[in-house]
Design a protein around this motif. Sequence first.
Motif, PDB file in Angstrom:
ATOM      1  N   THR A  88       0.824  -1.214   0.000  1.00 38.60           N
ATOM      2  CA  THR A  88       0.000   0.000   0.000  1.00 38.60           C
ATOM      3  C   THR A  88       0.855   1.260   0.000  1.00 38.60           C
ATOM      4  O   THR A  88       0.389   2.317  -0.418  1.00 38.60           O
ATOM      5  CB  THR A  88      -0.925   0.033   1.229  1.00 38.60           C
ATOM      6  N   LYS A 116      -3.791   4.346 -12.427  1.00 38.96           N
ATOM      7  CA  LYS A 116      -5.003   5.087 -12.080  1.00 38.96           C
ATOM      8  C   LYS A 116      -5.822   5.403 -13.328  1.00 38.96           C
ATOM      9  O   LYS A 116      -7.052   5.270 -13.322  1.00 38.96           O
ATOM     10  CB  LYS A 116      -4.638   6.378 -11.354  1.00 38.96           C
ATOM     11  N   PRO A 166      -5.979   2.031  -3.130  1.00 38.89           N
ATOM     12  CA  PRO A 166      -5.923   3.496  -3.097  1.00 38.89           C
ATOM     13  C   PRO A 166      -6.646   4.045  -1.876  1.00 38.89           C
ATOM     14  O   PRO A 166      -7.537   3.390  -1.336  1.00 38.89           O
ATOM     15  CB  PRO A 166      -6.627   3.905  -4.394  1.00 38.89           C
ATOM     16  N   SER A 174      -9.637  -2.524  -4.469  1.00 33.19           N
ATOM     17  CA  SER A 174      -9.593  -1.182  -3.889  1.00 33.19           C
ATOM     18  C   SER A 174      -9.956  -1.169  -2.406  1.00 33.19           C
ATOM     19  O   SER A 174      -9.770  -0.164  -1.743  1.00 33.19           O
ATOM     20  CB  SER A 174     -10.563  -0.249  -4.635  1.00 33.19           C
TER      21      SER A 174
END
Length: 201
Positions: free
Chosen positions: A33, A42, A101, A131
């Motif tokens: 992370t 992204k 994210p 996610s």
Amino acid sequence: MIKGLVIGFVLAVVILAGGVYCYFAEGMAPVATADPPMPFEKKFANMALNAHIEKQHIGESPVPADEVNFLAGADVYKHHCAACHGMPGQPAADYAATMFPKPPQLFRGKGVTDDPVSESYWKAANGIRLSGMPAFKAKLTDTQLWQVSQLVAHANEIPESVKKVLAPDVPASASATPLTPASPGASTKKRPIMQKETGAS
């Protein structure tokens, strides 16, 4: 000439595919992370997500954006979403900072107020792979999903009564009882709101 171009194109594809394979197989791809995102990660993730949601043709919300539904949505939000997506006037939780994210803080800045309500509904119902965003369609009714989606879509203009419900340790008012039925064919059976387990809406 054409044969040479074809051979060159095939070789380029093979080399590119081999490079991508080695990037992942040799452990060079970021997986922690704290690692920086992969090149274009992204951009491609958002492109795929937006295209998929648009393809679903969710339609307009059967739940109006009014105080009653904001209050009901606030109750859902406190139980399922606040730990990751934050509360009005409160700093982001340490828990959210450990994710990748990082979940957007829905009462800070624009949040998702510039997204269609249907987009927030889809994300809350179906979740987003890789996610940390879980799917809530098995835990919440269709009406509850639309109510919390209306809440976050209008996070910058909710009335004081709703802000009070969203204050820490303040239970939702009895007036938050859903009064608006779900869309035709959707389940309207009220299910008990379960405590948050893994993520936010």
